[in-house]
Design a protein around this motif. Sequence first.
Motif, short mmCIF file in Angstrom:
data_model
loop_
_atom_site.label_atom_id
_atom_site.label_comp_id
_atom_site.label_asym_id
_atom_site.label_seq_id
_atom_site.Cartn_x
_atom_site.Cartn_y
_atom_site.Cartn_z
N ALA A 182 0.90 -1.22 0.03
CA ALA A 182 0.02 -0.07 0.06
C ALA A 182 0.91 1.21 -0.07
CB ALA A 182 -0.90 -0.15 1.16
N HIS A 183 2.01 1.18 0.56
CA HIS A 183 3.00 2.34 0.67
C HIS A 183 4.19 2.17 -0.46
CE1 HIS A 183 0.77 2.77 4.37
NE2 HIS A 183 0.90 3.91 4.22
N LYS A 184 4.08 1.09 -1.23
CA LYS A 184 5.05 0.99 -2.21
C LYS A 184 6.37 0.84 -1.41
CE LYS A 184 4.81 2.56 -6.28
NZ LYS A 184 4.61 3.41 -7.63
N THR A 185 6.34 -0.07 -0.36
CA THR A 185 7.79 -0.37 0.21
C THR A 185 7.82 -1.91 0.16
OG1 THR A 185 6.62 -0.70 2.34
CG2 THR A 185 7.69 1.46 1.68
N MET A 186 9.28 -2.25 0.09
CA MET A 186 9.45 -3.80 0.01
C MET A 186 11.12 -3.96 0.72
SD MET A 186 9.98 -4.23 -4.03
CE MET A 186 8.36 -4.29 -4.51
N SER A 187 10.91 -5.26 1.32
CA SER A 187 12.22 -5.52 2.17
C SER A 187 13.22 -6.13 1.14
CB SER A 187 12.01 -6.50 3.22
OG SER A 187 11.53 -7.95 2.47
N THR A 188 12.99 -6.47 -0.12
CA THR A 188 13.97 -6.97 -0.91
C THR A 188 14.62 -6.01 -1.88
OG1 THR A 188 12.16 -7.61 -2.54
CG2 THR A 188 13.03 -9.23 -0.99
N LEU A 189 14.40 -4.76 -1.70
CA LEU A 189 15.05 -3.74 -2.45
C LEU A 189 16.46 -3.24 -1.74
CD1 LEU A 189 14.11 -2.16 -4.90
CD2 LEU A 189 13.36 -0.36 -3.41
N VAL A 190 17.35 -4.37 -1.74
CA VAL A 190 18.64 -4.31 -1.27
C VAL A 190 19.60 -4.81 -2.18
CG1 VAL A 190 17.80 -4.30 1.17
CG2 VAL A 190 18.60 -6.41 0.08
N PRO A 191 20.68 -4.73 -2.19
CA PRO A 191 21.69 -5.30 -3.40
C PRO A 191 21.68 -6.83 -3.17
CG PRO A 191 22.75 -3.41 -2.21
CD PRO A 191 21.26 -3.61 -1.30
N PHE A 192 22.07 -7.34 -3.95
CA PHE A 192 21.81 -9.08 -4.06
C PHE A 192 22.52 -9.62 -2.95
CE2 PHE A 192 23.18 -13.26 -5.67
CZ PHE A 192 22.04 -13.67 -6.09
N GLU A 193 23.75 -9.25 -2.38
CA GLU A 193 24.43 -9.65 -1.20
C GLU A 193 23.67 -9.60 -0.15
OE1 GLU A 193 26.96 -8.98 -4.72
OE2 GLU A 193 25.56 -7.87 -3.55
N GLN A 194 22.93 -8.76 0.22
CA GLN A 194 22.15 -8.66 1.37
C GLN A 194 20.62 -9.16 1.25
OE1 GLN A 194 21.96 -4.60 2.52
NE2 GLN A 194 23.80 -3.88 1.78
N LEU A 195 20.26 -9.97 0.19
CA LEU A 195 19.15 -10.84 0.31
C LEU A 195 19.18 -11.85 1.17
CD1 LEU A 195 18.21 -10.76 -3.52
CD2 LEU A 195 17.01 -9.62 -1.79
N SER A 196 18.17 -12.36 1.71
CA SER A 196 18.25 -13.54 2.42
C SER A 196 18.73 -14.85 1.61
CB SER A 196 16.98 -13.96 3.01
OG SER A 196 16.02 -14.31 2.03
N ALA A 197 19.42 -15.88 2.16
CA ALA A 197 19.66 -16.95 1.33
C ALA A 197 18.71 -17.49 0.57
CB ALA A 197 20.00 -18.06 2.41
N GLY A 198 17.15 -17.49 1.14
CA GLY A 198 16.16 -17.91 0.30
C GLY A 198 15.98 -17.13 -0.93
N ASP A 199 16.15 -15.86 -0.88
CA ASP A 199 15.61 -14.96 -1.72
C ASP A 199 16.71 -15.00 -3.04
OD1 ASP A 199 13.16 -14.07 -0.92
OD2 ASP A 199 14.06 -12.39 0.31
N ARG A 200 17.99 -15.14 -2.37
CA ARG A 200 18.92 -15.40 -3.43
C ARG A 200 18.90 -16.50 -4.09
NH1 ARG A 200 22.62 -13.58 0.88
NH2 ARG A 200 23.05 -15.88 1.21
#
Length: 294
Positions: A182-200
């Motif tokens: 709703a506020h156009k925010t997301m936790s995955t908007l970080v450099p690839f190395e900072q993603l969780s292991a699952g998201d990588r």
Amino acid sequence: QQQQQLQQPESQQLHGVEVSVDLFPVIDTSDVEVPRALLQLQDAISKNIHEIWSKSQIDLGWVFGEKRDDKKKLHHLLVPYEELSDVEKAYDLDLAMGTLKVLLKMGYSLSRRSMHVQTVTLSADKYRMANGYTPAPLAVPARALHHDMQALADTLAKNMHHIWARKRIGEGWRFAQPGDTAHKTMSTLVPFEQLSAGDRQKNKTSVLGAVQTLAALGYDVVRVGAGDGPVSAAAAAEAAAAAAQAVVATVSDDGTENGDGDEKDDDDDGGGAETANISTANNSAKTTAAELPP
């Protein structure tokens, strides 16, 4: 300083932190000319990425629903590729073309060595959705692919995530933990190395699916001038299967990643990955001939 901002003070939790595109370097493919024969593959690769994703979602217990519901594991994108909107196809199309361009930029040669293409016919009892849709991913035969698939997948995954992030930033999205559509925010908007292991891993299996699709369409993917030369496509299949298993291992009990969504369907919270686990050895599947794109 920007890296420190991504820790996000509580006062900025609602509207998020503005992130600079400078945090997301990408491989410059502006000088890459994709041959016409390969350009015509974009839709076929995109479609198969969707078929792979759909199969993987069903394997995780998801079924079709008119509206997405993570608790009930209902997903509105479990439909034939042709019924997706242009917006819903965008991630798969970008992944397909991005993969082709980066492969060419990195010195890989793509040449057709076979016109024989097959699809995997999945068991209707398990895979047929209430809307009549049954995924039909392409079968991956033994093909010549380069040996360093894991390293290639890491490079492609990072580049595609950064392209996706730059696009989101351009659309006005910001970083926040947790994300809020709703506020156009997301936790995955970080450099690839900072993603969780699952998201990588989810990004990695997505790009492996694209590379596997090229093999399924009859193309060899070979590093020009590579000393070790090509090897069997089993290396790619094993890499994709291992990455897909790693995704399953990092999925929480309710079948969703512990973040605010994957990049295929990033307007919602939760959801599964574009996993590239195609297996013709599955006893619930058989292969049938498919038609190559012209």
